[in-house]
Design a protein around this motif. Structure first.
Motif, PDB file in Angstrom:
ATOM      1  N   TYR A  77      58.598   9.316  42.155  1.00 29.47           N
ATOM      2  CA  TYR A  77      58.824   8.449  40.995  1.00 29.47           C
ATOM      3  C   TYR A  77      59.053   6.988  41.391  1.00 29.47           C
ATOM      4  CZ  TYR A  77      59.489  12.960  38.717  1.00 29.47           C
ATOM      5  OH  TYR A  77      59.309  14.238  38.260  1.00 29.47           O
ATOM      6  N   TYR A  78      58.836   6.652  42.648  1.00 28.78           N
ATOM      7  CA  TYR A  78      59.132   5.309  43.138  1.00 28.78           C
ATOM      8  C   TYR A  78      57.876   4.607  43.636  1.00 28.78           C
ATOM      9  CZ  TYR A  78      64.072   6.401  42.806  1.00 28.78           C
ATOM     10  OH  TYR A  78      65.311   6.729  42.323  1.00 28.78           O
ATOM     11  N   ASP A  79      57.815   3.309  43.327  1.00 29.77           N
ATOM     12  CA  ASP A  79      56.716   2.465  43.795  1.00 29.77           C
ATOM     13  C   ASP A  79      57.279   1.191  44.405  1.00 29.77           C
ATOM     14  OD1 ASP A  79      54.469   4.019  42.958  1.00 29.77           O
ATOM     15  OD2 ASP A  79      54.910   3.438  40.894  1.00 29.77           O
ATOM     16  N   VAL A  80      56.610   0.696  45.453  1.00 27.85           N
ATOM     17  CA  VAL A  80      56.967  -0.594  46.042  1.00 27.85           C
ATOM     18  C   VAL A  80      56.174  -1.667  45.275  1.00 27.85           C
ATOM     19  CG1 VAL A  80      56.960  -2.012  48.109  1.00 27.85           C
ATOM     20  CG2 VAL A  80      57.375   0.455  48.290  1.00 27.85           C
ATOM     21  N   VAL A  81      56.884  -2.578  44.626  1.00 29.99           N
ATOM     22  CA  VAL A  81      56.212  -3.571  43.772  1.00 29.99           C
ATOM     23  C   VAL A  81      56.148  -4.950  44.404  1.00 29.99           C
ATOM     24  CG1 VAL A  81      56.741  -2.348  41.641  1.00 29.99           C
ATOM     25  CG2 VAL A  81      58.366  -4.036  42.529  1.00 29.99           C
ATOM     26  N   SER A  82      56.950  -5.210  45.432  1.00 32.67           N
ATOM     27  CA  SER A  82      56.879  -6.512  46.096  1.00 32.67           C
ATOM     28  C   SER A  82      57.433  -6.430  47.504  1.00 32.67           C
ATOM     29  CB  SER A  82      57.663  -7.573  45.300  1.00 32.67           C
ATOM     30  OG  SER A  82      59.049  -7.314  45.350  1.00 32.67           O
ATOM     31  N   GLU A  83      56.985  -7.355  48.343  1.00 35.18           N
ATOM     32  CA  GLU A  83      57.451  -7.437  49.728  1.00 35.18           C
ATOM     33  C   GLU A  83      57.585  -8.901  50.112  1.00 35.18           C
ATOM     34  OE1 GLU A  83      55.927  -6.463  54.287  1.00 35.18           O
ATOM     35  OE2 GLU A  83      54.856  -5.634  52.549  1.00 35.18           O
ATOM     36  N   ASN A  84      58.746  -9.254  50.693  1.00 36.62           N
ATOM     37  CA  ASN A  84      58.986 -10.625  51.138  1.00 36.62           C
ATOM     38  C   ASN A  84      59.452 -10.599  52.592  1.00 36.62           C
ATOM     39  OD1 ASN A  84      58.503 -12.042  48.620  1.00 36.62           O
ATOM     40  ND2 ASN A  84      60.400 -11.095  47.892  1.00 36.62           N
ATOM     41  N   ALA A  85      58.794 -11.385  53.425  1.00 30.77           N
ATOM     42  CA  ALA A  85      59.196 -11.492  54.831  1.00 30.77           C
ATOM     43  C   ALA A  85      60.287 -12.548  54.940  1.00 30.77           C
ATOM     44  CB  ALA A  85      58.002 -11.848  55.694  1.00 30.77           C
ATOM     45  N   ASN A  86      61.499 -12.119  55.258  1.00 33.08           N
ATOM     46  CA  ASN A  86      62.630 -13.045  55.381  1.00 33.08           C
ATOM     47  C   ASN A  86      62.510 -13.892  56.646  1.00 33.08           C
ATOM     48  OD1 ASN A  86      63.465 -11.717  53.121  1.00 33.08           O
ATOM     49  ND2 ASN A  86      65.053 -10.522  54.152  1.00 33.08           N
ATOM     50  N   ASP A  87      62.172 -13.238  57.732  1.00 31.78           N
ATOM     51  CA  ASP A  87      61.979 -13.931  59.005  1.00 31.78           C
ATOM     52  C   ASP A  87      61.082 -13.057  59.875  1.00 31.78           C
ATOM     53  OD1 ASP A  87      63.618 -11.897  60.091  1.00 31.78           O
ATOM     54  OD2 ASP A  87      65.417 -13.091  59.705  1.00 31.78           O
ATOM     55  N   TYR A  88      61.104 -13.319  61.164  1.00 30.17           N
ATOM     56  CA  TYR A  88      60.223 -12.592  62.076  1.00 30.17           C
ATOM     57  C   TYR A  88      60.558 -11.099  62.109  1.00 30.17           C
ATOM     58  CZ  TYR A  88      57.809 -11.253  66.364  1.00 30.17           C
ATOM     59  OH  TYR A  88      56.997 -10.631  67.278  1.00 30.17           O
ATOM     60  N   TYR A  89      61.831 -10.748  61.890  1.00 31.48           N
ATOM     61  CA  TYR A  89      62.258  -9.370  62.032  1.00 31.48           C
ATOM     62  C   TYR A  89      62.387  -8.638  60.691  1.00 31.48           C
ATOM     63  CZ  TYR A  89      63.459 -10.748  66.813  1.00 31.48           C
ATOM     64  OH  TYR A  89      63.408 -11.214  68.103  1.00 31.48           O
ATOM     65  N   TRP A  90      62.974  -9.294  59.699  1.00 29.11           N
ATOM     66  CA  TRP A  90      63.362  -8.619  58.460  1.00 29.11           C
ATOM     67  C   TRP A  90      62.352  -8.835  57.343  1.00 29.11           C
ATOM     68  CZ3 TRP A  90      67.352  -5.255  57.812  1.00 29.11           C
ATOM     69  CH2 TRP A  90      68.328  -5.218  58.814  1.00 29.11           C
ATOM     70  N   SER A  91      62.146  -7.777  56.560  1.00 32.45           N
ATOM     71  CA  SER A  91      61.369  -7.849  55.324  1.00 32.45           C
ATOM     72  C   SER A  91      62.170  -7.182  54.219  1.00 32.45           C
ATOM     73  CB  SER A  91      60.015  -7.139  55.470  1.00 32.45           C
ATOM     74  OG  SER A  91      59.199  -7.794  56.404  1.00 32.45           O
ATOM     75  N   THR A  92      62.075  -7.736  53.009  1.00 34.56           N
ATOM     76  CA  THR A  92      62.780  -7.186  51.859  1.00 34.56           C
ATOM     77  C   THR A  92      61.770  -6.679  50.839  1.00 34.56           C
ATOM     78  OG1 THR A  92      64.671  -8.659  52.164  1.00 34.56           O
ATOM     79  CG2 THR A  92      64.416  -7.657  49.989  1.00 34.56           C
ATOM     80  N   TYR A  93      62.021  -5.447  50.360  1.00 33.17           N
ATOM     81  CA  TYR A  93      61.111  -4.806  49.418  1.00 33.17           C
ATOM     82  C   TYR A  93      61.828  -4.539  48.093  1.00 33.17           C
ATOM     83  CZ  TYR A  93      58.472  -3.760  53.682  1.00 33.17           C
ATOM     84  OH  TYR A  93      57.785  -3.856  54.873  1.00 33.17           O
ATOM     85  N   GLU A  94      61.086  -4.641  47.012  1.00 32.34           N
ATOM     86  CA  GLU A  94      61.579  -4.203  45.712  1.00 32.34           C
ATOM     87  C   GLU A  94      60.948  -2.857  45.398  1.00 32.34           C
ATOM     88  OE1 GLU A  94      61.617  -5.368  40.941  1.00 32.34           O
ATOM     89  OE2 GLU A  94      60.691  -6.729  42.403  1.00 32.34           O
ATOM     90  N   VAL A  95      61.795  -1.864  45.213  1.00 36.85           N
ATOM     91  CA  VAL A  95      61.333  -0.513  44.906  1.00 36.85           C
ATOM     92  C   VAL A  95      61.701  -0.216  43.459  1.00 36.85           C
ATOM     93  CG1 VAL A  95      61.426   1.919  45.553  1.00 36.85           C
ATOM     94  CG2 VAL A  95      61.733   0.159  47.298  1.00 36.85           C
ATOM     95  N   ARG A  96      60.711   0.156  42.672  1.00 31.48           N
ATOM     96  CA  ARG A  96      60.945   0.375  41.243  1.00 31.48           C
ATOM     97  C   ARG A  96      60.880   1.866  40.908  1.00 31.48           C
ATOM     98  NH1 ARG A  96      57.815  -3.676  37.594  1.00 31.48           N
ATOM     99  NH2 ARG A  96      59.295  -5.031  38.693  1.00 31.48           N
ATOM    100  N   GLU A  97      61.841   2.288  40.086  1.00 30.00           N
ATOM    101  CA  GLU A  97      61.951   3.695  39.693  1.00 30.00           C
ATOM    102  C   GLU A  97      61.605   3.849  38.217  1.00 30.00           C
ATOM    103  OE1 GLU A  97      65.339   7.231  39.411  1.00 30.00           O
ATOM    104  OE2 GLU A  97      65.920   5.154  39.737  1.00 30.00           O
ATOM    105  N   ASP A  98      60.896   4.908  37.897  1.00 33.57           N
ATOM    106  CA  ASP A  98      60.598   5.252  36.508  1.00 33.57           C
ATOM    107  C   ASP A  98      61.615   6.295  36.053  1.00 33.57           C
ATOM    108  OD1 ASP A  98      59.399   5.452  34.064  1.00 33.57           O
ATOM    109  OD2 ASP A  98      57.750   6.737  34.723  1.00 33.57           O
ATOM    110  N   VAL A  99      62.518   5.895  35.157  1.00 34.00           N
ATOM    111  CA  VAL A  99      63.612   6.760  34.711  1.00 34.00           C
ATOM    112  C   VAL A  99      63.381   7.181  33.270  1.00 34.00           C
ATOM    113  CG1 VAL A  99      66.099   6.946  34.388  1.00 34.00           C
ATOM    114  CG2 VAL A  99      65.193   5.546  36.238  1.00 34.00           C
TER     115      VAL A  99
END
Length: 401
Positions: free
Chosen positions: A288-310
């Motif tokens: 029930y989960y999809d990754v809707v966005s990805e942002n590279a914070n720096d060389y090591y870290w990336s942040t993802y938005e995971v969306r749930e259908d409830v």
């Protein structure tokens, strides 16, 4: 001690001796002896009994969690102050977290004697008071529903504040003293504010009374503290026996995987059956989960938005969660805090690991405490309270354990 009536024990002794003529005592002598021992043991005092209890407990349960559901007249509040040695023993028994009802006296005692312990109010106790507090209100059903929103369904402080304020505005409850007190102490009971503390699987949506089943059939409302210490031995023996049986099932049975992911097989191989089922549910819910966005914070870290259908009350709703991932170390930071709260890796994290082609779950997210091969100290420690003095052999055995 095993619940056999005295007259039956006496008759057994008579038969073993070959008849009444061969016994050197009568049944009345047995009763007098038992009463004398009982008086001596009870005379040692409840405070010293609790001191011995916690002294034993700190070798057995250091780092575990303790749920208290106590009435206003509970004697334990007074025992905290009855003896300085008892207070010292309780301080040394370093609880990480404790759950009680909203009793003010208990709260004061815990703040003084356990300053580093996370103290939480039982959510079930609070929510069950809603009919009592608002049963008179013409819109009571709507109030119950409105309170559940900011309590159970928020992901950040702003959502809670907006939901709580909206509930007060809508039903003109700004002057309600009970709600005002709950808001002032929101950090003690609202699930969002407690997510970063480990609660050993005691979910906020679960009745904390289920933990009390541990003592069912052993203690009751008239049980003294001294008797509680004695009954604790029996409870522990029973618990250890059940754990041995569960261990046997974990080694002899295997719950099949529901996916083809290697990570699920990892947990299947090392976790107990019950904990693997919890992990397995996270793999199932991943659909029930999809990754809707990805942002590279720096060389090591990336942040993802995971969306749930409830689906809530036949209405579909989208919820978003943030997961930060460091690829070189496979380190994860997740906004749901399920791992910190329950010790279970969440479906959001699983989604991100799979997206990054990680086939093996990092070891830091496979906890030793849930493994089937873990050795529990309390199952090896002899439990014996013969007054407050143990034999040298018993003390040596305890120390070695």
């Amino acid at each position: 001690m095993v619940g056999i009536p005295l007259h039956k024990s006496y008759n057994s002794a008579v038969i073993e001796a070959g008849g009444y003529k061969n016994t050197t005592f009568v049944e009345k002598d047995c009763r007098n002896y038992i009463e004398q021992v009982r008086r001596l043991r009870l005379g040692e005092g409840d405070a010293l009994a609790i001191q011995a209890y916690f002294s034993k407990m700190q070798t057995r349960c250091s780092g575990f969690y303790f749920s208290m559901d106590l009435d206003d007249d509970c004697r334990l509040k007074n025992v905290f102050w009855a003896d300085n040695r008892c207070r010292q023993s309780y301080r040394e028994f370093a609880l990480n977290a404790i759950i009680t009802d909203q009793d003010r006296a208990m709260q004061n005692v815990i703040q003084i004697t356990l300053p580093n312990t996370k103290h939480r109010w039982c959510l079930w106790h609070i929510m069950k008071k809603l009919p009592e507090k608002f049963g008179y209100h013409i819109e009571k059903s709507s109030i119950f529903f409105a309170i559940h929103g900011p309590v159970y369904d928020v992901e950040n402080v702003q959502e809670f504040e907006r939901g709580w304020r909206s509930m007060l505005d809508m039903y003109d409850l700004h002057d309600n003293a009970w709600l005002s007190g709950l808001y002032e102490n929101r950090g003690r009971w609202v699930p969002y504010f407690l997510k970063t503390t480990f609660w050993a699987g005691m979910s906020t949506t679960q009745r904390s009374e289920s933990m009390n089943a541990f003592f069912d059939g052993y203690v009751h409302s008239k049980t003294s503290l001294k008797q509680f210490v004695e009954q604790y031995e029996r409870v522990l023996r029973n618990k250890v026996e059940k754990e041995f049986q569960a261990d046997f099932r974990s080694y002899s049975q295997m719950v099949p995987c529901t996916t083809t992911y290697e990570m699920e097989k990892q947990f299947q191989a090392v976790y107990t059956i019950e904990k693997f089922k919890e992990i397995q549910q996270e793999f199932i819910e991943k659909v029930y989960y999809d990754v809707v966005s990805e942002n590279a914070n720096d060389y090591y870290w990336s942040t993802y938005e995971v969306r749930e259908d409830v689906v809530l009350h036949e209405h579909h709703k989208k919820k978003s969660f943030c997961v930060s991932f460091r690829r070189d170390t496979c380190e994860l930071i997740f906004s749901c805090h399920l791992f910190e709260f329950r010790g279970i890796i969440c479906r959001h994290a699983i989604t991100i690991l799979i997206r990054n082609d990680i086939t093996s779950m990092p070891e830091r997210y496979i906890l030793r405490r849930w493994r089937r091969d873990v050795t529990r100290a309390h199952s090896r420690i002899a439990v014996h309270y013969d007054g407050l003095v143990n034999s040298p052999g018993q003390l040596r055995y305890d120390e070695m354990c």
